[in-house]
Design an enzyme around this catalytic site. Structure first.
Site, PDB file in Angstrom:
ATOM      1  N   PHE A 138       0.859  -1.192   0.000  1.00  0.00           N
ATOM      2  CA  PHE A 138       0.000   0.000   0.000  1.00  0.00           C
ATOM      3  C   PHE A 138       0.890   1.235   0.000  1.00  0.00           C
ATOM      4  CE2 PHE A 138      -2.272   3.618   1.585  1.00  0.00           C
ATOM      5  CZ  PHE A 138      -3.432   3.576   0.833  1.00  0.00           C
ATOM      6  N   ASP A 223       9.154   2.873   2.142  1.00  0.00           N
ATOM      7  CA  ASP A 223       8.006   3.703   2.467  1.00  0.00           C
ATOM      8  C   ASP A 223       7.737   3.574   3.966  1.00  0.00           C
ATOM      9  OD1 ASP A 223       5.555   4.856   2.881  1.00  0.00           O
ATOM     10  OD2 ASP A 223       4.588   3.974   1.114  1.00  0.00           O
ATOM     11  N   LYS A 252       2.290  11.305   7.187  1.00  0.00           N
ATOM     12  CA  LYS A 252       1.451  11.043   8.366  1.00  0.00           C
ATOM     13  C   LYS A 252       1.926  11.766   9.633  1.00  0.00           C
ATOM     14  CE  LYS A 252      -1.153   7.247   6.640  1.00  0.00           C
ATOM     15  NZ  LYS A 252      -0.841   6.084   5.834  1.00  0.00           N
TER      16      LYS A 252
HETATM   17  C1  LIG Z   1      -1.037   6.119   4.328  1.00  0.00           C
HETATM   18  C2  LIG Z   1       0.067   5.583   3.506  1.00  0.00           C
HETATM   19  C3  LIG Z   1       0.394   6.157   2.248  1.00  0.00           C
HETATM   20  C4  LIG Z   1      -0.442   7.234   1.604  1.00  0.00           C
HETATM   21  O1  LIG Z   1      -0.525   8.396   2.338  1.00  0.00           O
HETATM   22  P1  LIG Z   1      -1.658   9.479   1.994  1.00  0.00           P
HETATM   23  O2  LIG Z   1      -1.300  10.656   2.841  1.00  0.00           O
HETATM   24  O3  LIG Z   1      -2.973   8.870   2.352  1.00  0.00           O
HETATM   25  O4  LIG Z   1      -1.555   9.771   0.535  1.00  0.00           O
HETATM   26  C5  LIG Z   1       1.475   5.639   1.578  1.00  0.00           C
HETATM   27  N1  LIG Z   1       2.203   4.642   2.080  1.00  0.00           N
HETATM   28  C6  LIG Z   1       1.925   4.069   3.259  1.00  0.00           C
HETATM   29  C7  LIG Z   1       2.787   2.964   3.772  1.00  0.00           C
HETATM   30  C8  LIG Z   1       0.836   4.507   4.007  1.00  0.00           C
HETATM   31  O5  LIG Z   1       0.523   3.907   5.158  1.00  0.00           O
END
Ligand SMILES: *Cc1c(COP(=O)(O)O)cnc(C)c1O
Length: 396
Positions: A138, A223, A252
């Site tokens: 994700f 990520d 985040k």
């Molecule tokens: C939440 C998340 C994203 C995307 O972030 P957004 O601010 O919703 O675009 C990308 N990678 C990971 C691992 C995430 O948990």
């Protein structure tokens, strides 16, 4: 207006792309949120780890309000006096030489992809850049990112898809090796897969990928948008394997939930591939974002959130594992990123936990409950969560 009125209004005018629990939150403070009827809950999702610092942290709030009284947005057409200080703070804290500021997580991942591709053409000399990603990944919701999703619902009917991605099996280093070609510019993955249900790869996996990348002149992109900033018990989840990736995406908790703030972190050599005009964002690196992020980072450090996450996480995980019920398949986690996987749909349990025990959790992928409270949580508050789970699984 009561909860039902708000829910009706939302259903009438809002696009139906989420399936929230029917709790209408009005305010928050630390680990607690309150609904419009005044009922109090422990937030065990933390806005998918965006509020690691707790809701409405006073220090971050102060920074936001003070900055809002001076200037909010200059665009990058001009310089501002906050961005350089933010760059320095973030770089020094994380040990990366350079920062590229964006807003949402998906934008940071898009930026990392563009970085790797440009690096591939300019420094490695590939013909057509290829990036290896993992199954059940994700990384966000943009058209390019969902092009390499293996989640049918995230991808179906959103094509045509962006080319140039190959999908390895998460946790299986051999499946990754097989996909490497002379055109491979990067491997992109989450050190722990949050959305997939807190999937933790085998010990040594990240180390093996690091080695693979070194041997083949490939960028390792992690990520850490969900796993970073203390969530897994260290500043970054990759620290558990004593490696350093070439590129990291963060977001985040970088803003503590006040504003969308994300970034790509890397070396001068790699992020140096960008020249003026080749990439950008109107809001990215605004004085507002920079002020908020600086305060959010200070809180993570000053309040020892990574360490507290490690200690409270170990305690919570241990206690949840003691619950005996044949509906529970597995409890796993690292730091305060914990998942309880059931043998049946988890929604029913989430509903019970929030209605009867004041604990807000959300299922991910049908059968899994993710438990991820703000990292400021104290032991007696962890005990409330434990008691709630014990009670719910005693009833069943
Ligand atoms: C939440 C998340 C994203 C995307 O972030 P957004 O601010 O919703 O675009 C990308 N990678 C990971 C691992 C995430 O948990």
């Amino acid at each position: 207006m009561n909860s039902l009125d708000f829910i009706e209004l939302e259903k009438k005018y809002g696009a139906n792309n989420y399936k929230p629990l029917d709790v209408v939150i009005e305010k928050g403070n630390g680990i607690y949120v309150y609904d419009v009827e005044g009922k109090k809950y422990i937030d065990c999702l933390s806005a998918y780890s965006a509020v690691n610092q707790g809701h409405c942290h006073p220090k971050i709030m102060r920074a936001m309000v003070e900055q809002a009284n001076k200037i909010t947005l200059t665009s990058r057409a001009f310089r501002n006096n906050v961005l350089p200080l933010y760059y320095e703070k973030l770089a020094k804290l994380t040990g990366f030489e350079m920062v590229l500021p964006m807003n949402t997580g998906a934008e940071a991942v898009e930026t990392a992809i563009k970085t790797a591709r440009k690096w591939g053409y300019q420094k490695k000399g590939v013909e057509t850049a290829e990036i290896i990603v993992c199954s059940e990944n994700f990384h966000g919701r943009t058209t390019t990112i969902i092009s390499f999703s293996t989640d049918e619902s995230a991808k179906k009917d959103f094509g045509p898809y962006t080319e140039g991605f190959k999908i390895a099996k998460y946790g299986d280093i051999n499946s990754m090796k097989e996909l490497i070609t002379k055109n491979t510019v990067a491997i992109l993955l989450e050190p722990i897969q949050g959305e997939a249900g807190v999937k933790i790869p085998p010990v040594g996996y990240l180390k093996d990928i690091r080695k693979l990348c070194d041997e083949n002149n490939i960028l390792m992109i992690l990520d850490e948008i969900q796993t970073g900033f203390g969530r897994c018990g260290k500043l970054f989840a990759f620290e558990y394997e004593n490696i350093r990736p070439d590129v990291v995406t963060v977001g985040k908790a970088l803003s503590g939930g006040f504003y969308p703030v994300s970034a790509v972190l890397s070396s001068k050599d790699i992020l140096g591939v960008f020249k003026p005009g080749e990439h950008g964002s109107t809001f990215g690196g605004s004085p507002m974002a920079a002020s908020i992020a600086m305060a959010a980072l200070d809180v993570i450090v000053d309040e020892n959130l990574a360490e507290n996450s490690k200690n409270m996480g170990e305690y919570l995980l241990g206690e949840l594992r003691k619950i005996e019920n044949n509906k529970i398949k597995e409890v796993r986690g690292r730091g305060l990123l914990i998942a309880m996987e059931l043998n049946e749909p988890a929604r029913k349990y989430c509903e019970k936990l929030f209605k009867d025990y004041g604990i807000l959790v959300k299922e991910t992928h049908e059968n899994t409950i993710r438990i991820a409270p703000p990292l400021i949580i104290k032991k007696d508050e962890v005990d409330i969560i434990i008691e709630g789970f014990k009670a719910v699984f005693k009833e069943e």
